[in-house]
Structure formats: C-alpha cells, structure tokens
Design an enzyme around this catalytic site. Structure first.
Site, PDB file in Angstrom:
ATOM      1  N   SER A  21     -22.688  23.343  -1.951  1.00 48.62           N
ATOM      2  CA  SER A  21     -22.443  24.595  -1.223  1.00 48.62           C
ATOM      3  C   SER A  21     -23.588  24.911  -0.261  1.00 48.62           C
ATOM      4  CB  SER A  21     -22.295  25.762  -2.208  1.00 48.62           C
ATOM      5  OG  SER A  21     -21.160  25.578  -3.010  1.00 48.62           O
ATOM      6  N   ARG A 120      -3.664  22.693   0.037  1.00 50.23           N
ATOM      7  CA  ARG A 120      -4.444  23.820  -0.501  1.00 50.23           C
ATOM      8  C   ARG A 120      -4.212  25.087   0.324  1.00 50.23           C
ATOM      9  NH1 ARG A 120     -10.327  21.857  -2.063  1.00 50.23           N
ATOM     10  NH2 ARG A 120     -10.279  23.876  -3.120  1.00 50.23           N
ATOM     11  N   SER A 164     -13.288  34.438  -4.459  1.00 55.97           N
ATOM     12  CA  SER A 164     -13.533  33.175  -3.760  1.00 55.97           C
ATOM     13  C   SER A 164     -14.683  33.302  -2.767  1.00 55.97           C
ATOM     14  CB  SER A 164     -12.269  32.729  -3.018  1.00 55.97           C
ATOM     15  OG  SER A 164     -12.603  31.746  -2.059  1.00 55.97           O
ATOM     16  N   ASP A 312     -16.213  25.491 -11.140  1.00 53.84           N
ATOM     17  CA  ASP A 312     -16.181  24.039 -10.908  1.00 53.84           C
ATOM     18  C   ASP A 312     -16.562  23.238 -12.163  1.00 53.84           C
ATOM     19  OD1 ASP A 312     -15.411  24.394  -8.289  1.00 53.84           O
ATOM     20  OD2 ASP A 312     -17.445  24.289  -7.489  1.00 53.84           O
TER      21      ASP A 312
HETATM   22  C1  S3P Z   1     -17.416  26.907  -2.904  1.00 57.76           C
HETATM   23  C2  S3P Z   1     -16.699  27.887  -3.518  1.00 57.76           C
HETATM   24  C3  S3P Z   1     -15.760  27.625  -4.643  1.00 57.76           C
HETATM   25  C4  S3P Z   1     -16.002  26.261  -5.272  1.00 57.76           C
HETATM   26  C5  S3P Z   1     -16.173  25.189  -4.251  1.00 57.76           C
HETATM   27  C6  S3P Z   1     -17.343  25.493  -3.335  1.00 57.76           C
HETATM   28  C7  S3P Z   1     -18.308  27.286  -1.786  1.00 57.76           C
HETATM   29  O1  S3P Z   1     -14.442  27.677  -4.151  1.00 57.76           O
HETATM   30  O2  S3P Z   1     -14.941  25.935  -6.136  1.00 57.76           O
HETATM   31  O3  S3P Z   1     -16.400  23.941  -4.889  1.00 57.76           O
HETATM   32  O4  S3P Z   1     -19.165  26.468  -1.389  1.00 57.76           O
HETATM   33  O5  S3P Z   1     -18.165  28.400  -1.285  1.00 57.76           O
HETATM   34  P1  S3P Z   1     -13.625  29.074  -4.032  1.00 57.76           P
HETATM   35  O6  S3P Z   1     -14.342  29.919  -3.070  1.00 57.76           O
HETATM   36  O7  S3P Z   1     -12.259  28.698  -3.552  1.00 57.76           O
HETATM   37  O8  S3P Z   1     -13.612  29.635  -5.421  1.00 57.76           O
END
Ligand code: S3P
Length: 424
Positions: A21, A120, A164, A312
């Site tokens: 991230s 998705r 999210s 995750d």
């Molecule tokens: C992420 C947010 C999460 C996570 C993904 C990375 C990010 O997804 O599952 O692997 O970097 O902002 P969601 O925002 O859909 O929950």
C-alpha cells in the site's frame, strides 16, 4: 509446483519486502509533488510495478535501480495524455486510486487490467467521484475497462458505505483537485497511508476520528520515502511460526501502523506467543521487530471494526484457526468476496481439500480447530495471498502438496518461497 513440507520446525530471521500500500502511494505522491522523490525498500512486486508502468505511460520519468526508485515529479500538470491504454495488471489499488487522480486531469484516458480486475466492483469508487463531477464510461456502467474524461471537480460530503481505504483514497485524490473542502466520513477506520503521506509531502488533511477533511489546490514537494516491511506479507510467517511445531521466527522492520495490526491483536486473543518491539518511525508509519514461537491457541470470534485492520490476513488467519483448540468464527467480512478472487469460496474449497473442516458463511467462515492436514493438489485462483496461505498450510501436511498457478505470489512477494526455505 511442489510445495515444501516441514519436518523440524522453522528458525531464523526474515525481512519481508516493502509494504504494498505504501509503495503504490509513494509513486503517486512522488509524481504529484514538485521535485525529486527517492523511495527505498520499494516493493518490486507486480502490483507496484504496474503503478510505475501507469505513471510512465502518463509521461512521468521514474528511474528504477537495485536499491531505490527515483520519481521526477512535476506536479499535477506534469501528467500527460497517454498514447496507450493504462494497464494495472492485477492491482485493485492502482485502478481505484488512479480513477481519483485521472478524474480531474484535462485529458482522456482508458484504464484496464487483467480478468480479475474486470470482475471487481468499481462502482464503489465511481459513485462518489461521479458526484464530484467525474465523467466515466465503463463496462456495464461499473466495471473495468473504464474510460475517464478528465474534468473540473467539485467537493462533496460523502459517507462511505463500505469500509475501504481504496475508495477513501480515490476520493481524497479527487478532492485534492477540487476547489474547496471535501468531507469523507468512514464507517470504520481503514488503513491511513494516504493521509500519512499527504502530511509527509507537506500537505494538509484533517482527521477527527472517522471524519476526514481535505481541500483542493495543495502543492506537494518531493521527499525521501522509506517503506517499512509489509505486515500483510509478515502475516504468513507469523502464522507459520505459531503453528509449525518447534518454531521461532523473528521478523524485522515490519510496518506496525495501528490501522494494519489487527492480526497481532487476534494472535494475542488466541493465546499466541508474539512480541512486538517498535524500532523506528517515519511520521506515523512505525516499524518494528515481531517475534513468534509455536503456541497453544484457542479459537475466538473475529468481527466488527477489527476487520478492516486485518482484511488481507483473513485467509491465513483461517489456517491459524484450524490449529487452535475449539471453533473460530470470522464474521462481518463480506468484503472477502470482492478481493483478487472470492476469498471465502477459495479458502473454504482449497483448505477443505487439505483436510480442514470449515464452512463459508454470508460474511465470513466458521473453522473447526485441531485439524490434521493432508497432501493435495491445490490452486491459487490467480490470488497471491491464496498461494502463500497454501504454502504455509503445506508445512503441516503429511504428504506432498502441489500448487497450481504458483506464480500468482509475484504480485506482492516475489521471493516468498525462497524465504520459507531459508527458515529450515
Ligand atoms: C488497500 C486497501 C484494501 C486492501 C488492499 C490494499 C490499499 O482494499 O485489501 O490489498 O492499499 O488501499 P479495500 O480498500 O478494498 O478494502
């Protein structure tokens, strides 16, 4: 590929690769800033390389060497109309955050990815961005590929219907281009790396519990970003160290931002032997050493606002639960259905093949404890975290485990199998 099974316990020290991230965001803010941004410990997994590829296609100069990435940012107006379709590969973070960035640029671009990306949900991002004025044309209105016609954006007040960080971050990127202040209200706290990085790059964002306020027209300046190790990658070794008999594993330089440490809380609640020692902090992105050893574990219920803090990690937590005493219930995690694959179906199907008794529910899983694992042929569904979970499961198997489509792990941890073997 044939997975390794273990005989004697796992011992040693691992430094997991950089946080996925944070790596994505370092390229994004490096581009939007003026001047040079240097990123060390950048994750050279396929997802983050897709982000680099997208920005190069938008005219940004990004140099890659063995130890660092250098981004030559020219501010928002440095982005140029691409001559080709932007390809995010398997990366949900890239496509969703890019929609927020592209929505306010003065050109047209089409963004797409692989077969998983095409399935998705993008509506969760496009709905608030459309409220801000964004113009999108998408397959069946809400799926990739998406054609973005950049336009002037206006601020909104928006309550997130799903927890999210990707949706939150896409709105923040759009808000940074709108005139005036945007307010975002989160349902539950999600990872806050975008907010942290705005501050690190000299910008302003106000966070008051679940309410976020951010104004447009801000300027960022190039920085040095040191990416901590990814706790979502460390999770596989945390679980391995707890469930493989006679093990002790030390994980160094792991990011322990509190919005990401749900797995540590779960391990402690199950009675696992885990210690965490903070060793460094860059802003609010602390890193530390995590040590785990083989433990007697007890099943628990996992649900509520901890879910975004370990979303995750749930596939490998399901495996952890299978070795505890008693039943574990995972609930409030319907988001698992819209990850790289439907992770409720995939975990239940593949761990069942190896002999674990577990069932999927509408919003999670119910896993029985004290399960014996057997050899089987299992598959990743093109999902990196499935591949790594199945390798850790194989460590306990009584006969050979074959993993189909093992290359999927390259998305977030290209050297994963070598690192597992190094603990023998
Ligand atoms: C992420 C947010 C999460 C996570 C993904 C990375 C990010 O997804 O599952 O692997 O970097 O902002 P969601 O925002 O859909 O929950």
């Amino acid at each position: 590929m044939q997975l390794v099974t273990n005989k004697q316990g796992l011992h040693g020290t691992i430094r997991v690769p950089g946080d996925k991230s944070i790596s994505h965001r370092s390229i994004m803010f490096g581009t939007l800033a003026d001047g040079k941004t240097t990123v060390t410990n950048f994750l050279k997994g396929e997802d983050c390389l897709s982000t680099i590829g997208v920005f190069r296609a938008l005219g940004v100069s990004i140099e890659e060497s063995e130890n660092q990435i250098v981004v030559h940012g020219k501010g928002w107006d440095g982005l140029q109309k691409p001559t080709e379709k932007l390809d995010v590969g398997n990366s949900g973070t890239t496509i969703r955050l890019m929609l927020g960035i592209l929505a306010g640029r003065a050109f047209e671009a089409t963004i797409a990815g692989d077969a998983s990306i095409a399935k998705r949900p993008m509506g969760r991002v496009m709905t608030p961005l459309r409220e801000m004025g964004a113009v999108f044309e998408a397959k069946e209105a809400n799926f990739a590929p998406v054609k973005v016609t950049g336009t002037t954006l206006k601020p909104i007040e928006y309550t997130l219907p799903v927890a999210s960080a990707q949706v939150k971050s896409a709105i923040i990127f759009a808000a940074l281009q709108a005139e005036g202040e945007t307010t975002i209200i989160e349902k539950e706290k999600t990872r806050d790396h975008t907010e942290q990085m705005i501050r690190q790059f000299g910008g302003k964002i106000e966070v008051d519990d679940l309410t976020i306020r951010v104004s447009g027209g801000q300027k960022f300046s190039g920085q040095t970003v040191v990416v901590p190790g990814d706790i979502s990658s460390a999770a596989f070794f945390i679980v391995a160290g707890l469930i493989v008999p006679n093990s002790k594993i030390r994980l160094e330089n792991v990011g322990i931002n509190p919005t990401r440490t749900g797995i540590i809380d779960v391990v402690k609640a199950m009675g696992g032997k885990i210690t965490v020692e903070e060793t460094s902090a860059v802003g609010d992105e602390p890193a530390g050493t995590i040590t785990v050893e083989t433990s007697d574990l007890t099943g628990i219920t996992i649900g509520g606002d901890i879910i975004p803090r370990l979303i995750d990690e749930l596939p490998v937590i399901a495996l952890l639960a299978s070795q505890a005493t008693g039943r574990t219930v995972i609930k409030d995690a319907e988001e698992l259905k819209v990850k790289e694959t439907n992770r409720i179906d995939a975990v239940v199907t593949e761990l069942s093949k190896m002999g674990i008794a577990l069932v999927g529910t509408e919003d999670g899983m119910i896993i029985e404890g004290q399960q014996k694992l057997h050899g089987a042929t299992v598959q990743t569904y093109g999902d990196h975290r499935m591949g790594m979970t199945l390798q850790i499961a194989a460590l306990l198997a009584d006969s050979d485990v074959t993993l189909l489509d093992a290359d999927a792990i390259k998305v977030s941890y290209p050297t994963f199998f070598e690192d597992v073997t190094s603990l023998y």
